[in-house]
Design a protein around this motif. Sequence first.
Motif, PDB file in Angstrom:
ATOM      1  N   UNK A  22       0.842  -1.195   0.000  1.00 18.31           N
ATOM      2  CA  UNK A  22       0.000   0.000   0.000  1.00 18.31           C
ATOM      3  C   UNK A  22       0.878   1.247   0.000  1.00 18.31           C
ATOM      4  N   UNK A  23       0.470   2.233  -0.757  1.00 24.07           N
ATOM      5  CA  UNK A  23       1.180   3.511  -0.807  1.00 24.07           C
ATOM      6  C   UNK A  23       0.167   4.626  -0.515  1.00 24.07           C
ATOM      7  N   UNK A  24      -0.040   4.946   0.777  1.00 25.73           N
ATOM      8  CA  UNK A  24      -1.046   5.957   1.111  1.00 25.73           C
ATOM      9  C   UNK A  24      -0.521   7.380   0.889  1.00 25.73           C
ATOM     10  N   UNK A  25      -1.439   8.273   0.523  1.00 27.58           N
ATOM     11  CA  UNK A  25      -1.076   9.690   0.394  1.00 27.58           C
ATOM     12  C   UNK A  25      -1.252  10.350   1.762  1.00 27.58           C
ATOM     13  N   UNK A  26      -0.720  11.547   1.880  1.00 28.45           N
ATOM     14  CA  UNK A  26      -0.916  12.279   3.132  1.00 28.45           C
ATOM     15  C   UNK A  26      -2.376  12.760   3.180  1.00 28.45           C
ATOM     16  N   UNK A  27      -2.895  12.962   4.385  1.00 26.60           N
ATOM     17  CA  UNK A  27      -4.302  13.382   4.501  1.00 26.60           C
ATOM     18  C   UNK A  27      -4.529  14.741   3.841  1.00 26.60           C
ATOM     19  N   UNK A  28      -5.655  14.868   3.201  1.00 27.93           N
ATOM     20  CA  UNK A  28      -6.072  16.125   2.551  1.00 27.93           C
ATOM     21  C   UNK A  28      -7.308  16.639   3.280  1.00 27.93           C
ATOM     22  N   UNK A  29      -7.469  17.958   3.248  1.00 29.32           N
ATOM     23  CA  UNK A  29      -8.600  18.582   3.936  1.00 29.32           C
ATOM     24  C   UNK A  29      -9.606  19.107   2.903  1.00 29.32           C
ATOM     25  N   UNK A  30     -10.865  18.888   3.175  1.00 28.18           N
ATOM     26  CA  UNK A  30     -11.952  19.455   2.387  1.00 28.18           C
ATOM     27  C   UNK A  30     -12.871  20.179   3.370  1.00 28.18           C
ATOM     28  N   UNK A  31     -13.146  21.442   3.083  1.00 28.47           N
ATOM     29  CA  UNK A  31     -14.044  22.214   3.930  1.00 28.47           C
ATOM     30  C   UNK A  31     -15.365  22.381   3.190  1.00 28.47           C
ATOM     31  N   UNK A  32     -16.439  22.050   3.858  1.00 32.03           N
ATOM     32  CA  UNK A  32     -17.775  22.278   3.319  1.00 32.03           C
ATOM     33  C   UNK A  32     -18.351  23.462   4.106  1.00 32.03           C
TER      34      UNK A  32
END
Length: 162
Positions: A22-32
């Motif tokens: 597995x090659x996970x990406x760093x967490x990304x933020x989404x604001x609603x």
Amino acid sequence: KLNLPDGKYYYRISYIDELGFENPSSPRVVVVDTTPPKLTTNLTDGLKTNQDYITITGETEPGVTVKINNNIIPVEQNGKFSHMVTLNSGKNKIIVTAKDPYGNETTLEYEVEYTKTLKEEEQKLEQPQTEQKTTTTKFGSVIATVITVSVIILVLFFFIGH
């Protein structure tokens, strides 16, 4: 499209190869954020003033862009703003808009009436000008009458003399 409530969401994308690594990406933020920013000012609709300018003060949320009649106004870190607007004689439309980084917008519209009141010195200056125009008009009428009578007399002498 997902109808998520307003808030901050995190996501991460991973891919897994054929061997199971597995090659996970760093967490990304989404604001609603679907809520328009709050916006208050010191103005009241229908305000009447004899001042040729008015200072508009108000408050909104930090990080919001404020425009007054399409002019961008600086907003302090605490959300407060202040701006002076020059008024034209009569009714003036003032539109205050606050727009947050997510595209939500709040607009307030006001009508402010500027009625100029003449100062004592201005009133004194206005009166002689009016009197002078009246005198000039009377003098012009007298000259026109004298010239007309003179022309009539000359025409009569011309015909009587021949």
